[in-house]
Scaffold this active site. Structure first.
Site, mmCIF file in Angstrom:
data_model
loop_
_atom_site.group_PDB
_atom_site.id
_atom_site.type_symbol
_atom_site.label_atom_id
_atom_site.label_comp_id
_atom_site.label_asym_id
_atom_site.label_seq_id
_atom_site.Cartn_x
_atom_site.Cartn_y
_atom_site.Cartn_z
ATOM 1 C CD GLU A 1 47.205 91.614 79.900
ATOM 2 O OE1 GLU A 1 45.923 90.963 79.425
ATOM 3 O OE2 GLU A 1 47.378 91.639 81.291
ATOM 4 C CB ALA B 1 42.008 82.205 87.333
ATOM 5 C CE LYS C 1 44.999 96.889 89.131
ATOM 6 N NZ LYS C 1 46.086 96.065 88.026
HETATM 7 N N1 PSU Z 1 45.153 94.322 86.262
HETATM 8 C C1 PSU Z 1 45.706 95.344 85.385
HETATM 9 N N2 PSU Z 1 45.499 95.881 83.703
HETATM 10 C C2 PSU Z 1 44.828 94.647 83.611
HETATM 11 C C3 PSU Z 1 44.288 93.519 83.765
HETATM 12 C C4 PSU Z 1 45.118 93.494 85.151
HETATM 13 O O1 PSU Z 1 46.951 96.516 85.339
HETATM 14 O O2 PSU Z 1 43.987 95.372 81.946
HETATM 15 C C5 PSU Z 1 43.865 92.036 83.256
HETATM 16 C C6 PSU Z 1 44.896 90.993 83.224
HETATM 17 O O3 PSU Z 1 44.345 90.484 82.301
HETATM 18 C C7 PSU Z 1 44.549 89.819 84.615
HETATM 19 C C8 PSU Z 1 43.280 90.330 84.919
HETATM 20 O O4 PSU Z 1 44.700 88.898 83.864
HETATM 21 O O5 PSU Z 1 42.857 91.804 84.492
HETATM 22 C C9 PSU Z 1 43.137 89.761 85.917
HETATM 23 O O6 PSU Z 1 41.239 89.246 86.030
HETATM 24 P P1 PSU Z 1 41.027 88.847 87.456
HETATM 25 O O7 PSU Z 1 41.248 89.869 88.292
HETATM 26 O O8 PSU Z 1 39.335 89.042 87.006
HETATM 27 O O9 PSU Z 1 41.730 87.134 87.538
#
Ligand code: PSU
Ligand code: MN
EC number: 4.2.1.70
Length: 317
Positions: A38, A154, A172
Site C-alpha cells: 500500500e 472501510a 494497533k
Molecule cells: N495502520 C498503520 N499504518 C497506516 C495505516 C494503518 O499502522 O498507515 C493506514 C492504512 O493505509 C489503513 C488506513 O488502511 O491507515 C486506515 O485508515 P482508516 O482508519 O481511516 O480507514
C-alpha cells in the site's frame, strides 16, 4: 496456438484503469509470485525520509524472498501497479496526496488527483490486477469510543468482499481490538495468527485476545487461500504476524502512550480519515521515534512472510 498467459491474465493487463509497471507486467506474463504493497503507509503513515527508505527496503525484501513487489497508488487517473523510484519519492514528499479509501476512489481517479491507497483500496487495485497477496503494517478497524462516533475503517468491509490475503502485524491498540475481531467474525473474515494463538497488537507481539485460527507455515496459508478460491468465498484472509520480540514495545509500555495520544486527539478535535495519521504521528513523537522503528521492523517481517505465501500459492496454482 500457445498463449504465454491466460485469457484472464491478459484481461487484468488490459484494464483501462490499470497502469502496470514493466517489472510487474513481466511477472504476470511469467506467472511469478507478486506481492502488493500500500501507499498510505508511505504518504500518511510515516515521516520523510524514513517512509521512502522503508518502501524501498520492503520491496527489496520481497524480491530477496522470490516474489515481485507491486506498490500501488493512484496517479494520472489510473491505479498504478508497481511504482518507479521517482513515484515513491513523490508519494513520500508531496503535500497534496489524498488518502484514498473506497469512498474516495472513483472521484480521485476521475479528477486525476494524486492518491495514496489504504488497505481497502490497495485490495481493490490488487484484485483488479489479479494479485492475491498484499503486505501492510496494520489494518484499520473499529475505533475506540465506537459507541459515540461509529468510526469503523472501510478496511474491514473490504476484507469482507475482496479476495486478497492481507498480511499485517495485527491491529494497533489505538483501536478497539475485541470489537474489531467481532466485526471480522460477523463478516466471515478469517483472522489467522501466524505461529500464534493470540492477536498480535502491532507494536506488541501479543494481546489478551485469543484467535480461532492459527497457521504455522506459509504453505499452510497458501493451501487455505486455494481452498477459499475453490469455494468462491470472495472475501479476504487476514494473516496476523507478530512483530519479532526484539523490536516490540510491550503492551504495558505502549498502552499509556496510546491513551495520551487518544486524549490529545480528542482535545484537537481530530476525527474521520485524519484520525489514524494523527495518532500514528503523535505516538512517534511521544516515543521519541521508537514506535517508528518498531513500525518499520514489523513491515519488514510481514514482507518476508507475504513473499513466502505468494511463492507457495503460485507453486500450487
Ligand atoms: N495502520 C498503520 N499504518 C497506516 C495505516 C494503518 O499502522 O498507515 C493506514 C492504512 O493505509 C489503513 C488506513 O488502511 O491507515 C486506515 O485508515 P482508516 O482508519 O481511516 O480507514
Ligand atoms: Mn475511520
Amino acid at each position: 496456438m500457445n498463449h504465454p498467459y491466460s485469457k484472464e491474465t491478459s484481461n487484468h493487463m488490459n484494464h483501462p484503469l490499470l497502469s502496470i509497471s514493466k517489472e510487474v507486467q513481466a511477472a504476470i506474463i511469467q506467472q511469478k509470485p507478486i506481492v502488493a504493497l500500500e501507499s498510505t503507509i508511505i504518504s500518511h503513515g510515516m515521516p520523510y525520509p524514513q517512509n521512502v527508505e522503508m518502501a524501498q527496503a520492503t520491496e527489496q525484501i520481497i524480491r530477496d524472498h522470490g516474489a515481485v513487489p507491486a506498490t500501488i497508488a493512484i496517479m494520472n487517473g489510473q491505479f498504478k501497479i508497481g511504482l518507479e523510484e521517482e513515484d515513491l519519492e513523490i508519494l513520500a514528499t508531496a503535500k497534496n496526496v489524498v488518502k484514498v479509501s473506497r469512498r474516495d476512489l472513483a472521484e480521485v481517479i476521475a479528477n486525476k488527483k494524486l492518491g495514496a491507497t489504504t488497505v481497502a483500496t490497495t485490495m481493490i487495485g490488487a484484485h483488479l490486477a489479479g494479485i492475491k497477496v498484499f503486505v501492510t503494517g496494520g489494518i484499520g478497524g473499529v475505533h475506540r469510543g465506537y459507541n459515540d462516533h461509529l468510526d469503523v475503517s472501510a478496511d474491514l468491509e473490504e476484507l469482507a468482499q475482496t479476495p486478497v490475503t492481507v498480511v499485517c502485524a495485527g491491529a494497533k491498540a489505538i483501536l478497539d481490538l475485541p470489537r474489531t475481531l467481532e466485526y471480522l467474525e460477523t463478516k466471515g473474515v478469517p483472522v489467522t495468527g501466524y505461529q500464534t494463538d493470540f492477536l498480535p497488537a502491532f507494536y506488541s507481539s501479543t494481546s489478551p485476545y485469543r484467535l480461532t485460527s492459527r497457521a504455522d507455515s506459509a504453505e499452510e496459508i497458501a493451501q487455505r487461500m486455494i481452498a477459499a478460491d475453490q469455494l468462491d468465498l470472495q472475501g479476504g484472509l487476514l494473516v496476523a504476524n507478530p512483530i519479532p520480540k526484539e523490536y516490540e514495545i510491550p503492551n504495558e509500555e505502549i498502552n499509556a502512550i496510546i491513551d495520551q495520544a487518544l486524549a490529545e486527539e480528542k482535545k484537537a478535535g481530530v476525527h474521520g480519515k485524519e484520525s489514524t495519521p494523527f495518532l500514528l504521528a503523535k505516538i512517534v513523537e511521544l516515543t521519541q521515534g521508537r514506535s517508528l522503528e518498531t513500525n518499520i521492523q514489523l513491515v519488514y517481517n510481514n514482507a518476508k512472510l507475504g513473499a513466502e505465501i505468494a511463492v507457495h500459492y503460485q507453486a500450487n496454482n
